[in-house]
Design an enzyme around this catalytic site. Structure first.
Site, PDB file in Angstrom:
ATOM      1  N   CYS A 199       5.112  -7.479   7.795  1.00 21.04           N
ATOM      2  CA  CYS A 199       6.172  -7.073   8.727  1.00 21.04           C
ATOM      3  C   CYS A 199       6.320  -8.167   9.779  1.00 21.04           C
ATOM      4  O   CYS A 199       5.328  -8.714  10.257  1.00 21.04           O
ATOM      5  CB  CYS A 199       5.829  -5.745   9.392  1.00 21.04           C
ATOM      6  SG  CYS A 199       7.095  -5.197  10.569  1.00 21.04           S
TER       7      CYS A 199
ATOM      8  N   HIS B 245       6.172   4.841  21.284  1.00 17.75           N
ATOM      9  CA  HIS B 245       4.883   4.313  21.778  1.00 17.75           C
ATOM     10  C   HIS B 245       4.825   3.996  23.262  1.00 17.75           C
ATOM     11  O   HIS B 245       3.754   3.722  23.796  1.00 17.75           O
ATOM     12  CB  HIS B 245       4.435   3.088  20.975  1.00 17.75           C
ATOM     13  CG  HIS B 245       4.428   3.302  19.495  1.00 17.75           C
ATOM     14  ND1 HIS B 245       3.884   4.425  18.911  1.00 17.75           N
ATOM     15  CD2 HIS B 245       4.936   2.568  18.463  1.00 17.75           C
ATOM     16  CE1 HIS B 245       4.031   4.354  17.605  1.00 17.75           C
ATOM     17  NE2 HIS B 245       4.680   3.248  17.312  1.00 17.75           N
TER      18      HIS B 245
ATOM     19  N   CYS C 187      -0.831  -2.840  15.276  1.00 17.41           N
ATOM     20  CA  CYS C 187      -0.591  -2.571  13.857  1.00 17.41           C
ATOM     21  C   CYS C 187      -1.172  -3.665  12.963  1.00 17.41           C
ATOM     22  O   CYS C 187      -0.941  -4.859  13.187  1.00 17.41           O
ATOM     23  CB  CYS C 187       0.917  -2.468  13.628  1.00 17.41           C
ATOM     24  SG  CYS C 187       1.368  -2.337  11.889  1.00 17.41           S
TER      25      CYS C 187
ATOM     26  N   CYS D 189       3.117   8.205   1.677  1.00 15.66           N
ATOM     27  CA  CYS D 189       3.563   7.219   2.656  1.00 15.66           C
ATOM     28  C   CYS D 189       3.791   5.910   1.907  1.00 15.66           C
ATOM     29  O   CYS D 189       2.873   5.394   1.282  1.00 15.66           O
ATOM     30  CB  CYS D 189       2.435   7.112   3.686  1.00 15.66           C
ATOM     31  SG  CYS D 189       2.663   5.822   4.864  1.00 15.66           S
TER      32      CYS D 189
ATOM     33  N   GLU E 152       9.149  -2.707   8.018  1.00 14.36           N
ATOM     34  CA  GLU E 152      10.175  -2.017   8.792  1.00 14.36           C
ATOM     35  C   GLU E 152      11.355  -1.723   7.853  1.00 14.36           C
ATOM     36  O   GLU E 152      12.090  -2.628   7.472  1.00 14.36           O
ATOM     37  CB  GLU E 152      10.596  -2.919   9.982  1.00 14.36           C
ATOM     38  CG  GLU E 152      11.830  -2.484  10.728  1.00 14.36           C
ATOM     39  CD  GLU E 152      11.854  -1.002  11.111  1.00 14.36           C
ATOM     40  OE1 GLU E 152      10.923  -0.528  11.770  1.00 14.36           O
ATOM     41  OE2 GLU E 152      12.833  -0.333  10.742  1.00 14.36           O
TER      42      GLU E 152
ATOM     43  N   HIS F  46      -5.569   3.952  14.974  1.00 17.12           N
ATOM     44  CA  HIS F  46      -6.489   3.494  13.932  1.00 17.12           C
ATOM     45  C   HIS F  46      -6.859   2.047  14.221  1.00 17.12           C
ATOM     46  O   HIS F  46      -6.059   1.314  14.807  1.00 17.12           O
ATOM     47  CB  HIS F  46      -5.801   3.548  12.558  1.00 17.12           C
ATOM     48  CG  HIS F  46      -5.800   4.905  11.924  1.00 17.12           C
ATOM     49  ND1 HIS F  46      -6.039   5.104  10.591  1.00 17.12           N
ATOM     50  CD2 HIS F  46      -5.574   6.130  12.450  1.00 17.12           C
ATOM     51  CE1 HIS F  46      -5.975   6.396  10.310  1.00 17.12           C
ATOM     52  NE2 HIS F  46      -5.683   7.046  11.417  1.00 17.12           N
TER      53      HIS F  46
ATOM     54  N   CYS G 186       3.993  -5.585  16.204  1.00 21.17           N
ATOM     55  CA  CYS G 186       3.488  -4.607  17.184  1.00 21.17           C
ATOM     56  C   CYS G 186       1.972  -4.832  17.314  1.00 21.17           C
ATOM     57  O   CYS G 186       1.285  -4.978  16.301  1.00 21.17           O
ATOM     58  CB  CYS G 186       3.771  -3.182  16.713  1.00 21.17           C
ATOM     59  SG  CYS G 186       5.520  -2.890  16.430  1.00 21.17           S
TER      60      CYS G 186
ATOM     61  N   SER H 151      10.898   6.025   8.997  1.00 21.24           N
ATOM     62  CA  SER H 151      10.304   5.703  10.302  1.00 21.24           C
ATOM     63  C   SER H 151      10.711   4.283  10.690  1.00 21.24           C
ATOM     64  O   SER H 151      10.615   3.364   9.889  1.00 21.24           O
ATOM     65  CB  SER H 151       8.777   5.810  10.207  1.00 21.24           C
ATOM     66  OG  SER H 151       8.183   5.343  11.401  1.00 21.24           O
TER      67      SER H 151
ATOM     68  N   CYS I 103      -1.421   1.955   8.222  1.00 29.25           N
ATOM     69  CA  CYS I 103      -0.581   0.991   7.543  1.00 29.25           C
ATOM     70  C   CYS I 103      -1.136  -0.430   7.625  1.00 29.25           C
ATOM     71  O   CYS I 103      -1.523  -0.913   8.665  1.00 29.25           O
ATOM     72  CB  CYS I 103       0.823   1.161   8.106  1.00 29.25           C
ATOM     73  SG  CYS I 103       1.587  -0.077   9.042  1.00 29.25           S
TER      74      CYS I 103
ATOM     75  N   GLU J 258       0.813  -1.220   0.000  1.00 25.09           N
ATOM     76  CA  GLU J 258       0.000   0.000   0.000  1.00 25.09           C
ATOM     77  C   GLU J 258       0.844   1.267   0.000  1.00 25.09           C
ATOM     78  O   GLU J 258       1.938   1.283   0.551  1.00 25.09           O
ATOM     79  CB  GLU J 258      -0.826   0.045   1.292  1.00 25.09           C
ATOM     80  CG  GLU J 258      -1.667  -1.168   1.503  1.00 25.09           C
ATOM     81  CD  GLU J 258      -2.341  -1.159   2.871  1.00 25.09           C
ATOM     82  OE1 GLU J 258      -2.966  -2.168   3.181  1.00 25.09           O
ATOM     83  OE2 GLU J 258      -2.231  -0.164   3.593  1.00 25.09           O
TER      84      GLU J 258
HETATM   85  N1  SAH Z   1       7.831  -0.162  10.803  1.00 28.10           N
HETATM   86  C1  SAH Z   1       8.058   1.234  10.874  1.00 28.10           C
HETATM   87  C2  SAH Z   1       7.414   2.027   9.756  1.00 28.10           C
HETATM   88  C3  SAH Z   1       6.025   1.611   9.358  1.00 28.10           C
HETATM   89  S1  SAH Z   1       4.783   1.829  10.591  1.00 28.10           S
HETATM   90  C4  SAH Z   1       7.662   1.774  12.223  1.00 28.10           C
HETATM   91  O1  SAH Z   1       6.989   1.066  12.962  1.00 28.10           O
HETATM   92  O2  SAH Z   1       8.043   2.899  12.519  1.00 28.10           O
HETATM   93  C5  SAH Z   1       4.556   3.582  10.485  1.00 28.10           C
HETATM   94  C6  SAH Z   1       3.853   4.194  11.662  1.00 28.10           C
HETATM   95  O3  SAH Z   1       2.471   3.784  11.695  1.00 28.10           O
HETATM   96  C7  SAH Z   1       4.472   3.780  12.983  1.00 28.10           C
HETATM   97  O4  SAH Z   1       4.742   4.886  13.792  1.00 28.10           O
HETATM   98  C8  SAH Z   1       3.400   2.933  13.561  1.00 28.10           C
HETATM   99  O5  SAH Z   1       3.460   2.932  14.927  1.00 28.10           O
HETATM  100  C9  SAH Z   1       2.135   3.573  13.031  1.00 28.10           C
HETATM  101  N2  SAH Z   1       0.967   2.696  13.190  1.00 28.10           N
HETATM  102  C10 SAH Z   1       0.914   1.372  13.052  1.00 28.10           C
HETATM  103  N3  SAH Z   1      -0.303   0.908  13.356  1.00 28.10           N
HETATM  104  C11 SAH Z   1      -1.059   1.969  13.700  1.00 28.10           C
HETATM  105  C12 SAH Z   1      -2.408   2.141  14.140  1.00 28.10           C
HETATM  106  N4  SAH Z   1      -3.214   1.097  14.280  1.00 28.10           N
HETATM  107  N5  SAH Z   1      -2.834   3.383  14.421  1.00 28.10           N
HETATM  108  C13 SAH Z   1      -2.007   4.454  14.289  1.00 28.10           C
HETATM  109  N6  SAH Z   1      -0.721   4.358  13.880  1.00 28.10           N
HETATM  110  C14 SAH Z   1      -0.241   3.132  13.607  1.00 28.10           C
HETATM  111 FE1  SF4 Z   2       6.037  -3.514  11.719  1.00 25.09          FE
HETATM  112 FE2  SF4 Z   2       5.996  -0.830  12.067  1.00 25.09          FE
HETATM  113 FE3  SF4 Z   2       3.732  -2.269  12.135  1.00 25.09          FE
HETATM  114 FE4  SF4 Z   2       5.491  -2.509  14.119  1.00 25.09          FE
HETATM  115  S1  SF4 Z   2       4.339  -0.652  13.555  1.00 25.09           S
HETATM  116  S2  SF4 Z   2       4.444  -4.201  13.093  1.00 25.09           S
HETATM  117  S3  SF4 Z   2       7.397  -2.321  13.016  1.00 25.09           S
HETATM  118  S4  SF4 Z   2       5.064  -1.989  10.390  1.00 25.09           S
END
Ligand code: SAH
Ligand code: SF4
Length: 361
Positions: free
Chosen positions: A115, A222, A122, A108, A164, A292, A119, A197, A335, A95
């Site tokens: 990934c 976080h 996510c 973005c 990542e 989100h 997390c 990021s 994401c 995406e």
């Molecule tokens: N893996 C990297 C980059 C991709 S994620 C990282 O984690 O930084 C990009 C951003 O989207 C990160 O800051 C992540 O914490 C955020 N993100 C992921 N899931 C999310 C959600 N459900 N709501 C808001 N932000 C989110």
């Molecule tokens: Fe991967 Fe970034 Fe999502 Fe964490 S927030 S699972 S590092 S994409």
């Protein structure tokens, strides 16, 4: 054997092309002429470069095929955010999200399909790891956009889509060059307008820090202590918060700390106090993000009142903090969300509610 010019740095691609043209006995000016056509003023296929002789175009197609990402879904949110779901040649899907804001158009982009880091908040993390993207597939997200309409060239790029980036360093390293060089994408995007990021993959963070350009760094924090962070982000077991903070102190440029606010988990005022202690010595900007949907189902976003109080508390400590608006909520623009939604719909488990979207292509 064909060469994927789109996965090479502009210098390496120019060298490969120059050698091939010389072997064919073509005039030297052809290198310059051709060179512009895949990043600067991109063509989708060599057949479109109508200023070239037919025979050269056919030979180029065989030696240096220009491969594409196929647009599977395009959605436009009520707030103007656009989401693109691209199909790759092996059936994987990634995406990109385009966020217009005044004169800025921030794109973005994804660096991996899925990934591995899991997390809990996510959507991409829940999907698991599929594979790394090539530089062609990462920079291709921008190339495809420019080919749709050169006026769509993003002013800013953030590596905040799926994956990542520091776990796919070689391809991301090449992509940074392709994005930034004046002979790269659409004439290049300034390093200060390109943000990587990461959760903080320390060995590769050091490699990123060694690049001489002024690329920006955002770190997904976080949580301000290791115990809480471990609950949200499994990577904390491998690269711990104190080590990450040490690495950021070495980083010569200003860092942004990303902080998704999750109701009852990381949004108390005491947590804000702890976060301020980390952010202040770094003079970091704290980006507060509303949660989100798409992560673990039992997580809830912080209430608006909690988010505002958290932001205020950071500011009282002298920390620069910004509470971001949610963008593109109606099109699942966080994401990993769109891919999860589309695949769920295909398996009949959930429906893509077309009527919710202003426009689906
Ligand atoms: N893996 C990297 C980059 C991709 S994620 C990282 O984690 O930084 C990009 C951003 O989207 C990160 O800051 C992540 O914490 C955020 N993100 C992921 N899931 C999310 C959600 N459900 N709501 C808001 N932000 C989110
Ligand atoms: Fe991967 Fe970034 Fe999502 Fe964490 S927030 S699972 S590092 S994409």
């Amino acid at each position: 054997m064909s060469i994927d010019l789109l996965s090479l740095t502009p210098d390496a691609a120019r060298a490969a092309l120059g050698q091939w043209l010389a072997q064919r006995g073509e005039a030297p000016y052809r290198v310059r002429q051709l060179f512009r056509r895949w990043w600067q003023r991109p063509v989708a296929r060599w057949a479109e470069a109508t200023d070239l002789p037919d025979s050269l175009r056919t030979a180029l197609d065989a030696a240096f095929p220009l491969r594409r990402l196929m647009l599977r879904t395009h959605q436009v949110s009520r707030d103007g955010t656009e989401k693109f779901l691209w199909a790759l040649e092996d059936g994987e899907a990634i995406e990109s999200v385009l966020i217009p804001e005044g004169k800025r158009r921030t794109l973005c982009i994804s660096s991996q399909a899925g990934c591995a880091l899991g997390c809990i908040f996510c959507a991409t993390g829940r999907m698991g790891f599929r594979r790394n993207l090539s530089a062609r597939e990462i920079a291709g997200q921008v190339r495809e956009l420019i080919m749709r309409d050169p006026a769509l060239k993003p002013t800013n790029i953030v590596f905040m889509g799926m994956g990542e980036p520091l776990l796919n360093w070689d391809a991301v390293d090449t992509t940074l060059t392709i994005l930034n060089q004046p002979d790269g994408l659409g004439g290049g995007i300034g390093a200060r307008h390109i943000t990587l990021s990461t959760v903080g993959i320390l060995p590769n963070l050091a490699k990123f820090a060694r690049r001489p350009e002024q690329f920006r760094l955002a770190v997904s924090l976080h949580a301000p202590n290791a115990t809480l962070r471990r609950e949200l982000m499994p990577i904390e077991k491998k690269y711990t918060l104190p080590e990450l903070m040490d690495a950021l102190k070495q980083f010569r440029r200003r860092v942004t700390l990303e902080y998704v606010l999750i109701g009852g988990m990381n949004d108390s005022l005491e947590t804000a106090d702890q976060l301020a202690k980390l952010a202040r010595p770094l003079e970091a900007l704290v980006n507060l993000l509303p949660l989100h949907p798409g992560g673990a189902p039992d997580l809830t976003p912080s209430s608006r009142a909690h988010m505002l109080a958290f932001e205020r508390r950071l500011k009282q400590h002298g920390v620069a903090a910004v509470l971001r608006r949610s963008r593109g909520l109606d099109i699942s623009a966080a994401c990993g969300q769109l891919r999860v939604e589309v695949e769920g719909a295909m398996r009949g488990r959930s429906k893509v509610r077309a009527e919710e979207h202003a426009h689906i292509e």
